[in-house]
Scaffold this motif. Sequence first.
Motif, PDB file in Angstrom:
ATOM      1  N   SER A  60     -28.744  31.873  -0.085  1.00 34.19           N
ATOM      2  CA  SER A  60     -27.749  32.064   0.958  1.00 34.19           C
ATOM      3  C   SER A  60     -27.004  30.777   1.190  1.00 34.19           C
ATOM      4  O   SER A  60     -27.282  29.750   0.608  1.00 34.19           O
ATOM      5  N   ALA A  61     -26.044  30.834   2.099  1.00 35.21           N
ATOM      6  CA  ALA A  61     -25.262  29.632   2.398  1.00 35.21           C
ATOM      7  C   ALA A  61     -26.077  28.616   3.169  1.00 35.21           C
ATOM      8  O   ALA A  61     -25.654  27.488   3.345  1.00 35.21           O
ATOM      9  N   GLY A  62     -27.253  28.974   3.619  1.00 30.59           N
ATOM     10  CA  GLY A  62     -28.096  28.016   4.326  1.00 30.59           C
ATOM     11  C   GLY A  62     -29.012  27.308   3.363  1.00 30.59           C
ATOM     12  O   GLY A  62     -28.766  26.204   2.945  1.00 30.59           O
ATOM     13  N   THR A  63     -30.103  27.965   2.924  1.00 30.36           N
ATOM     14  CA  THR A  63     -31.053  27.342   2.029  1.00 30.36           C
ATOM     15  C   THR A  63     -31.410  28.321   0.934  1.00 30.36           C
ATOM     16  O   THR A  63     -31.760  29.456   1.211  1.00 30.36           O
ATOM     17  N   ALA A  64     -31.330  27.848  -0.330  1.00 35.34           N
ATOM     18  CA  ALA A  64     -31.741  28.675  -1.453  1.00 35.34           C
ATOM     19  C   ALA A  64     -33.131  28.247  -1.855  1.00 35.34           C
ATOM     20  O   ALA A  64     -33.358  27.094  -2.158  1.00 35.34           O
ATOM     21  N   ALA A  65     -34.096  29.166  -1.850  1.00 34.01           N
ATOM     22  CA  ALA A  65     -35.461  28.789  -2.159  1.00 34.01           C
ATOM     23  C   ALA A  65     -36.112  29.855  -2.995  1.00 34.01           C
ATOM     24  O   ALA A  65     -35.772  31.020  -2.932  1.00 34.01           O
ATOM     25  N   ALA A  66     -37.088  29.428  -3.819  1.00 37.22           N
ATOM     26  CA  ALA A  66     -37.865  30.366  -4.613  1.00 37.22           C
ATOM     27  C   ALA A  66     -39.333  30.044  -4.395  1.00 37.22           C
ATOM     28  O   ALA A  66     -39.733  28.897  -4.367  1.00 37.22           O
ATOM     29  N   ILE A 121     -16.906  38.012 -12.682  1.00 33.77           N
ATOM     30  CA  ILE A 121     -17.757  37.204 -13.564  1.00 33.77           C
ATOM     31  C   ILE A 121     -18.878  36.530 -12.779  1.00 33.77           C
ATOM     32  O   ILE A 121     -20.030  36.503 -13.215  1.00 33.77           O
ATOM     33  N   LEU A 122     -18.541  35.961 -11.615  1.00 37.92           N
ATOM     34  CA  LEU A 122     -19.520  35.293 -10.761  1.00 37.92           C
ATOM     35  C   LEU A 122     -19.437  35.880  -9.362  1.00 37.92           C
ATOM     36  O   LEU A 122     -18.360  36.281  -8.910  1.00 37.92           O
ATOM     37  N   ARG A 123     -20.589  35.872  -8.656  1.00 33.51           N
ATOM     38  CA  ARG A 123     -20.625  36.407  -7.298  1.00 33.51           C
ATOM     39  C   ARG A 123     -21.562  35.574  -6.433  1.00 33.51           C
ATOM     40  O   ARG A 123     -22.709  35.322  -6.804  1.00 33.51           O
ATOM     41  N   ASP A 124     -21.070  35.110  -5.297  1.00 34.03           N
ATOM     42  CA  ASP A 124     -21.899  34.449  -4.279  1.00 34.03           C
ATOM     43  C   ASP A 124     -22.783  33.340  -4.852  1.00 34.03           C
ATOM     44  O   ASP A 124     -23.994  33.300  -4.609  1.00 34.03           O
ATOM     45  N   VAL A 125     -22.176  32.453  -5.605  1.00 35.43           N
ATOM     46  CA  VAL A 125     -22.927  31.329  -6.183  1.00 35.43           C
ATOM     47  C   VAL A 125     -22.970  30.185  -5.182  1.00 35.43           C
ATOM     48  O   VAL A 125     -21.932  29.670  -4.758  1.00 35.43           O
ATOM     49  N   ASN A 126     -24.175  29.781  -4.795  1.00 37.55           N
ATOM     50  CA  ASN A 126     -24.405  28.646  -3.898  1.00 37.55           C
ATOM     51  C   ASN A 126     -25.185  27.582  -4.650  1.00 37.55           C
ATOM     52  O   ASN A 126     -26.228  27.876  -5.243  1.00 37.55           O
ATOM     53  N   LEU A 127     -24.689  26.357  -4.629  1.00 37.39           N
ATOM     54  CA  LEU A 127     -25.320  25.317  -5.429  1.00 37.39           C
ATOM     55  C   LEU A 127     -24.994  23.950  -4.852  1.00 37.39           C
ATOM     56  O   LEU A 127     -23.850  23.692  -4.459  1.00 37.39           O
ATOM     57  N   LEU A 173     -31.486  29.338 -12.753  1.00 40.88           N
ATOM     58  CA  LEU A 173     -31.360  30.555 -13.552  1.00 40.88           C
ATOM     59  C   LEU A 173     -30.147  31.327 -13.063  1.00 40.88           C
ATOM     60  O   LEU A 173     -30.039  31.640 -11.874  1.00 40.88           O
ATOM     61  N   ILE A 174     -29.219  31.624 -13.969  1.00 39.94           N
ATOM     62  CA  ILE A 174     -28.083  32.474 -13.635  1.00 39.94           C
ATOM     63  C   ILE A 174     -28.314  33.819 -14.302  1.00 39.94           C
ATOM     64  O   ILE A 174     -28.705  33.890 -15.473  1.00 39.94           O
ATOM     65  N   ALA A 175     -28.130  34.891 -13.549  1.00 40.64           N
ATOM     66  CA  ALA A 175     -28.495  36.216 -14.051  1.00 40.64           C
ATOM     67  C   ALA A 175     -27.539  37.250 -13.502  1.00 40.64           C
ATOM     68  O   ALA A 175     -26.809  37.022 -12.530  1.00 40.64           O
ATOM     69  N   GLY A 176     -27.568  38.434 -14.123  1.00 38.26           N
ATOM     70  CA  GLY A 176     -26.822  39.570 -13.613  1.00 38.26           C
ATOM     71  C   GLY A 176     -25.391  39.619 -14.092  1.00 38.26           C
ATOM     72  O   GLY A 176     -24.898  38.732 -14.797  1.00 38.26           O
ATOM     73  N   SER A 177     -24.722  40.682 -13.711  1.00 39.28           N
ATOM     74  CA  SER A 177     -23.313  40.870 -14.002  1.00 39.28           C
ATOM     75  C   SER A 177     -22.676  41.586 -12.810  1.00 39.28           C
ATOM     76  O   SER A 177     -22.911  42.774 -12.618  1.00 39.28           O
ATOM     77  N   PRO A 178     -21.949  40.868 -11.965  1.00 35.21           N
ATOM     78  CA  PRO A 178     -21.540  39.466 -12.087  1.00 35.21           C
ATOM     79  C   PRO A 178     -22.717  38.496 -11.909  1.00 35.21           C
ATOM     80  O   PRO A 178     -23.718  38.827 -11.284  1.00 35.21           O
ATOM     81  N   GLY A 179     -22.560  37.302 -12.470  1.00 34.19           N
ATOM     82  CA  GLY A 179     -23.634  36.321 -12.437  1.00 34.19           C
ATOM     83  C   GLY A 179     -23.846  35.707 -11.066  1.00 34.19           C
ATOM     84  O   GLY A 179     -22.898  35.476 -10.318  1.00 34.19           O
ATOM     85  N   HIS A 180     -25.106  35.493 -10.726  1.00 37.80           N
ATOM     86  CA  HIS A 180     -25.479  34.800  -9.500  1.00 37.80           C
ATOM     87  C   HIS A 180     -26.704  33.947  -9.813  1.00 37.80           C
ATOM     88  O   HIS A 180     -27.258  34.024 -10.921  1.00 37.80           O
ATOM     89  N   ILE A 181     -27.123  33.130  -8.876  1.00 39.30           N
ATOM     90  CA  ILE A 181     -28.275  32.241  -9.101  1.00 39.30           C
ATOM     91  C   ILE A 181     -29.419  32.705  -8.212  1.00 39.30           C
ATOM     92  O   ILE A 181     -29.475  32.365  -7.024  1.00 39.30           O
ATOM     93  N   PRO A 182     -30.370  33.485  -8.777  1.00 42.75           N
ATOM     94  CA  PRO A 182     -31.488  33.977  -7.978  1.00 42.75           C
ATOM     95  C   PRO A 182     -32.645  32.993  -7.872  1.00 42.75           C
ATOM     96  O   PRO A 182     -33.546  33.184  -7.062  1.00 42.75           O
ATOM     97  N   LEU A 183     -32.646  31.949  -8.705  1.00 38.54           N
ATOM     98  CA  LEU A 183     -33.817  31.074  -8.763  1.00 38.54           C
ATOM     99  C   LEU A 183     -33.426  29.668  -9.161  1.00 38.54           C
ATOM    100  O   LEU A 183     -32.645  29.465 -10.095  1.00 38.54           O
ATOM    101  N   GLU A 184     -33.955  28.682  -8.442  1.00 35.09           N
ATOM    102  CA  GLU A 184     -33.889  27.274  -8.843  1.00 35.09           C
ATOM    103  C   GLU A 184     -35.280  26.693  -8.763  1.00 35.09           C
ATOM    104  O   GLU A 184     -36.025  26.984  -7.820  1.00 35.09           O
TER     105      GLU A 184
END
Length: 289
Positions: free
Chosen positions: A4-10, A55-61, A241-252
Amino acid sequence: MTNSAGTAAATHQSAGGREELGITHVPASGRAPADGYLLQEVGVTLPTAKGPLSILRDVNLHVPQGQILGIVGRSGTGKTTLLRVLGGLLRPTTGRAMVDGVEITGPPEQVVTVFQDYASALLPWRSLERNVALPLERRMGRPERNERVREALAMVGLESRAKDYPWRLSGGMQQRVQIARALALRPRVLLMDEPFGALDAMTKATLQDQLLTVQRETGATIIFITHDIEEAIYLGDRVALIAGSPGHIPLEITTDLDRPRNQVETRELARYLEVRHQLHAALAAEHNK
């Protein structure tokens, strides 16, 4: 697992309880960090003959200055598109991309991209030193240009071959010349698209170690795309890890591997094997969705 726009965690469950694999803090306030990259809710949609294609969706990095980030994923998930956004070659359709607190509206200063097509990138009629000097020729005088070329060729171990021509070199050496040309610009950020993908295993290992040496000497941020999970772990401070179509980042994942690294010993560490397992499992899970 959140992104999310706050904290991305796995996270995953271990015998000792719940363990964080990696956390990337993306400020919800919208204010960029003092340095490095910040992408917030970035999406890219491109026109095609069949209509708009997402191509890309909701990428937070967030990539702090001086960090090495490896980006892995299957073909068609938007890895190269993401690199083009980072390099200012493509504007996001939605969200925003910033570097050092400034929105990216074109190629940022001191950000250089190295592509894998090293043979086509070099001019066969120019010597190695003149290939490396090419992007500097209209920027500075000959003495400073020559000094930068010598410095860059030394960083990649080719100072003794400065007068040779690209067609005399192996593929690995040609790729080193392309990296030297980027280093001559003294970049703060090096973006690399499958930089070692076309090379044999032994040459690849040599260049991986050389890249780590270059990063230690220059302090540059390095963001690279690869299909090779093992390469991403060995080189990276973090792996996304970028995955899906459109691509997003589900895991760092933060690798937590000490430096300097060793091609044999590092790859035998329990942490290396743990991260490798987690990435392979996540990739399989995304593929089966």
